[in-house]
Design a protein around this motif. Structure first.
Motif, PDB file in Angstrom:
ATOM      1  N   PRO A   1      32.141   0.431  -3.069  1.00 24.93           N
ATOM      2  CA  PRO A   1      31.129  -0.554  -2.666  1.00 24.93           C
ATOM      3  C   PRO A   1      30.420  -1.136  -3.881  1.00 24.93           C
ATOM      4  CG  PRO A   1      30.458   1.671  -2.061  1.00 24.93           C
ATOM      5  CD  PRO A   1      31.836   1.769  -2.633  1.00 24.93           C
ATOM      6  N   LYS A   2      30.091  -2.412  -3.788  1.00 23.28           N
ATOM      7  CA  LYS A   2      29.380  -3.076  -4.880  1.00 23.28           C
ATOM      8  C   LYS A   2      27.884  -3.026  -4.592  1.00 23.28           C
ATOM      9  CE  LYS A   2      33.066  -6.090  -6.255  1.00 23.28           C
ATOM     10  NZ  LYS A   2      33.497  -7.433  -6.580  1.00 23.28           N
ATOM     11  N   LEU A   3      27.149  -2.622  -5.583  1.00 20.31           N
ATOM     12  CA  LEU A   3      25.698  -2.553  -5.467  1.00 20.31           C
ATOM     13  C   LEU A   3      25.074  -3.783  -6.104  1.00 20.31           C
ATOM     14  CD1 LEU A   3      24.882   1.143  -6.365  1.00 20.31           C
ATOM     15  CD2 LEU A   3      24.606   0.067  -4.162  1.00 20.31           C
ATOM     16  N   ALA A   4      24.042  -4.284  -5.471  1.00 20.83           N
ATOM     17  CA  ALA A   4      23.254  -5.349  -6.079  1.00 20.83           C
ATOM     18  C   ALA A   4      22.549  -4.758  -7.302  1.00 20.83           C
ATOM     19  CB  ALA A   4      22.244  -5.882  -5.073  1.00 20.83           C
ATOM     20  N   PRO A   5      22.267  -5.579  -8.312  1.00 16.59           N
ATOM     21  CA  PRO A   5      21.612  -5.057  -9.527  1.00 16.59           C
ATOM     22  C   PRO A   5      20.305  -4.321  -9.231  1.00 16.59           C
ATOM     23  CG  PRO A   5      22.363  -7.300  -9.894  1.00 16.59           C
ATOM     24  CD  PRO A   5      22.595  -6.996  -8.438  1.00 16.59           C
ATOM     25  N   GLU A   6      19.512  -4.837  -8.282  1.00 19.36           N
ATOM     26  CA  GLU A   6      18.245  -4.156  -7.982  1.00 19.36           C
ATOM     27  C   GLU A   6      18.485  -2.802  -7.328  1.00 19.36           C
ATOM     28  OE1 GLU A   6      19.065  -7.116  -4.656  1.00 19.36           O
ATOM     29  OE2 GLU A   6      19.101  -7.192  -6.815  1.00 19.36           O
ATOM     30  N   ASP A   7      19.550  -2.674  -6.515  1.00 22.38           N
ATOM     31  CA  ASP A   7      19.879  -1.384  -5.921  1.00 22.38           C
ATOM     32  C   ASP A   7      20.341  -0.396  -6.987  1.00 22.38           C
ATOM     33  OD1 ASP A   7      19.240  -2.069  -3.289  1.00 22.38           O
ATOM     34  OD2 ASP A   7      21.245  -2.840  -2.890  1.00 22.38           O
ATOM     35  N   LEU A   8      21.130  -0.883  -7.931  1.00 17.39           N
ATOM     36  CA  LEU A   8      21.608  -0.041  -9.016  1.00 17.39           C
ATOM     37  C   LEU A   8      20.436   0.457  -9.870  1.00 17.39           C
ATOM     38  CD1 LEU A   8      24.274   1.015 -10.139  1.00 17.39           C
ATOM     39  CD2 LEU A   8      24.354  -0.986 -11.624  1.00 17.39           C
ATOM     40  N   PHE A   9      19.517  -0.442 -10.193  1.00 22.16           N
ATOM     41  CA  PHE A   9      18.333  -0.064 -10.969  1.00 22.16           C
ATOM     42  C   PHE A   9      17.507   0.970 -10.202  1.00 22.16           C
ATOM     43  CE2 PHE A   9      13.802  -0.668 -11.917  1.00 22.16           C
ATOM     44  CZ  PHE A   9      13.804  -0.313 -13.257  1.00 22.16           C
ATOM     45  N   CYS A  10      17.253   0.703  -8.931  1.00 23.66           N
ATOM     46  CA  CYS A  10      16.469   1.635  -8.106  1.00 23.66           C
ATOM     47  C   CYS A  10      17.154   2.994  -8.022  1.00 23.66           C
ATOM     48  CB  CYS A  10      16.253   1.060  -6.714  1.00 23.66           C
ATOM     49  SG  CYS A  10      15.099  -0.320  -6.654  1.00 23.66           S
ATOM     50  N   GLY A  11      18.475   2.990  -7.897  1.00 27.12           N
ATOM     51  CA  GLY A  11      19.223   4.245  -7.831  1.00 27.12           C
ATOM     52  C   GLY A  11      19.085   5.071  -9.097  1.00 27.12           C
ATOM     53  N   PHE A  12      19.121   4.406 -10.250  1.00 25.99           N
ATOM     54  CA  PHE A  12      18.952   5.126 -11.514  1.00 25.99           C
ATOM     55  C   PHE A  12      17.537   5.685 -11.649  1.00 25.99           C
ATOM     56  CE2 PHE A  12      22.757   2.800 -13.210  1.00 25.99           C
ATOM     57  CZ  PHE A  12      23.505   3.938 -13.471  1.00 25.99           C
ATOM     58  N   VAL A  13      16.550   4.904 -11.261  1.00 24.77           N
ATOM     59  CA  VAL A  13      15.158   5.378 -11.312  1.00 24.77           C
ATOM     60  C   VAL A  13      14.988   6.585 -10.390  1.00 24.77           C
ATOM     61  CG1 VAL A  13      12.763   4.796 -10.729  1.00 24.77           C
ATOM     62  CG2 VAL A  13      14.172   3.166 -12.006  1.00 24.77           C
ATOM     63  N   LEU A  14      15.484   6.452  -9.159  1.00 25.46           N
ATOM     64  CA  LEU A  14      15.373   7.550  -8.186  1.00 25.46           C
ATOM     65  C   LEU A  14      16.071   8.798  -8.707  1.00 25.46           C
ATOM     66  CD1 LEU A  14      14.557   8.611  -5.382  1.00 25.46           C
ATOM     67  CD2 LEU A  14      16.688   7.616  -4.501  1.00 25.46           C
ATOM     68  N   ALA A  15      17.300   8.655  -9.175  1.00 27.60           N
ATOM     69  CA  ALA A  15      18.057   9.816  -9.671  1.00 27.60           C
ATOM     70  C   ALA A  15      17.358  10.466 -10.861  1.00 27.60           C
ATOM     71  CB  ALA A  15      19.473   9.393 -10.047  1.00 27.60           C
ATOM     72  N   GLY A  16      16.852   9.665 -11.785  1.00 30.72           N
ATOM     73  CA  GLY A  16      16.180  10.210 -12.961  1.00 30.72           C
ATOM     74  C   GLY A  16      14.921  10.991 -12.608  1.00 30.72           C
ATOM     75  N   LEU A  17      14.112  10.421 -11.717  1.00 29.53           N
ATOM     76  CA  LEU A  17      12.880  11.118 -11.316  1.00 29.53           C
ATOM     77  C   LEU A  17      13.188  12.387 -10.521  1.00 29.53           C
ATOM     78  CD1 LEU A  17      10.630   8.061 -10.411  1.00 29.53           C
ATOM     79  CD2 LEU A  17      10.276   9.688 -12.286  1.00 29.53           C
ATOM     80  N   LEU A  18      14.156  12.322  -9.622  1.00 29.24           N
ATOM     81  CA  LEU A  18      14.524  13.507  -8.843  1.00 29.24           C
ATOM     82  C   LEU A  18      15.104  14.598  -9.736  1.00 29.24           C
ATOM     83  CD1 LEU A  18      16.032  11.868  -5.638  1.00 29.24           C
ATOM     84  CD2 LEU A  18      13.815  13.017  -5.857  1.00 29.24           C
ATOM     85  N   LEU A  19      15.880  14.209 -10.735  1.00 29.94           N
ATOM     86  CA  LEU A  19      16.420  15.190 -11.674  1.00 29.94           C
ATOM     87  C   LEU A  19      15.300  15.857 -12.465  1.00 29.94           C
ATOM     88  CD1 LEU A  19      18.892  16.531 -12.961  1.00 29.94           C
ATOM     89  CD2 LEU A  19      18.968  14.625 -14.580  1.00 29.94           C
ATOM     90  N   ALA A  20      14.354  15.059 -12.953  1.00 32.11           N
ATOM     91  CA  ALA A  20      13.222  15.618 -13.703  1.00 32.11           C
ATOM     92  C   ALA A  20      12.391  16.560 -12.827  1.00 32.11           C
ATOM     93  CB  ALA A  20      12.349  14.493 -14.252  1.00 32.11           C
ATOM     94  N   LEU A  21      12.149  16.174 -11.581  1.00 31.57           N
ATOM     95  CA  LEU A  21      11.404  17.033 -10.655  1.00 31.57           C
ATOM     96  C   LEU A  21      12.161  18.331 -10.381  1.00 31.57           C
ATOM     97  CD1 LEU A  21      10.127  14.249  -8.278  1.00 31.57           C
ATOM     98  CD2 LEU A  21       8.659  15.980  -9.339  1.00 31.57           C
TER      99      LEU A  21
END
Length: 159
Positions: free
Chosen positions: A4-24
Motif C-alpha cells: 500500500p502507498k502511504l500519503a506523505p503526511e501518513d508516513l510522517f505521522c507513522g514515524f513520529v508515532l513509532a519513535g515516541l512509542l519506542l522511546a516510551l
C-alpha cells in the motif's frame, strides 16, 4: 500482493508515532515508568494529526482519549479492589489517553486486545522458560500497549 502507498503526511505521522512509542517502551522496560513528557508529546502529536490530517475526526479523537483512559482506569480500580494491589500503573492509563487522538474510539478495543494478548503470550513464554510462574512478578505493560497502539494505527492507515 501490492504494497500500500502511504500519503506523505501518513508516513510522517507513522514515524513520529513509532519513535515516541519506542522511546516510551524503552523507558518503561528500563525504569518501570512511562515519562509524562513523552506521553504528553504523544498526545499532542496525536491531536495535531487529527486536526491536520483529519483521521480520526477531532471528536472521535476526544472520545477515544477519554474512553480509553476511563476504561483503563476502571480496570485498574477493579483489579485493585479484587486483588488488593495495583495491576496497572497510572502511566499506562495516561498512555491509553494519549492513544485516543491517534486512533479515535473505534479501534480502542482491538488495541487493548492486541496489547493484552501480547502481554499474556510474553508472560506465559517467560513462565515456560523459567519453569515457574510468579503471580506477583511485575511486568511493564507499556511496551505491549505501544505495540497495540501502533498495530491499530497502521491497520487503519495501510488498508
Amino acid at each position: 500482493m501490492t504494497i500500500p502507498k502511504l500519503a506523505p503526511e501518513d508516513l510522517f505521522c507513522g514515524f513520529v508515532l513509532a519513535g515516541l512509542l519506542l522511546a516510551l517502551s524503552i523507558a518503561d522496560l528500563r525504569r518501570g515508568i512511562l515519562p509524562n513528557s513523552l506521553t504528553l508529546l504523544l498526545g499532542v502529536f496525536g491531536l495535531l494529526q487529527s486536526v491536520t490530517v483529519g483521521r480520526p475526526a477531532p471528536l472521535d479523537a476526544l472520545i477515544g482519549s477519554l474512553g480509553c483512559a476511563a476504561l483503563l482506569l476502571g480496570l485498574a480500580a477493579a483489579f485493585r479492589n479484587v486483588r488488593g494491589s495495583d495491576g496497572l500503573g497510572f502511566g499506562d492509563i495516561k498512555l491509553g489517553a494519549a492513544a485516543g487522538p491517534w486512533l479515535g474510539w473505534e479501534p480502542i478495543p482491538w488495541m487493548l486486545l492486541i496489547a493484552s494478548a501480547l502481554a499474556l503470550v510474553f508472560i506465559l513464554t517467560r513462565a515456560l522458560w523459567r519453569r515457574h510462574l510468579d503471580r506477583f512478578e511485575k511486568t511493564a505493560f507499556g511496551p505491549f500497549l505501544s505495540a497495540g497502539i501502533f498495530a491499530s494505527w497502521a491497520s487503519g492507515h495501510l488498508y
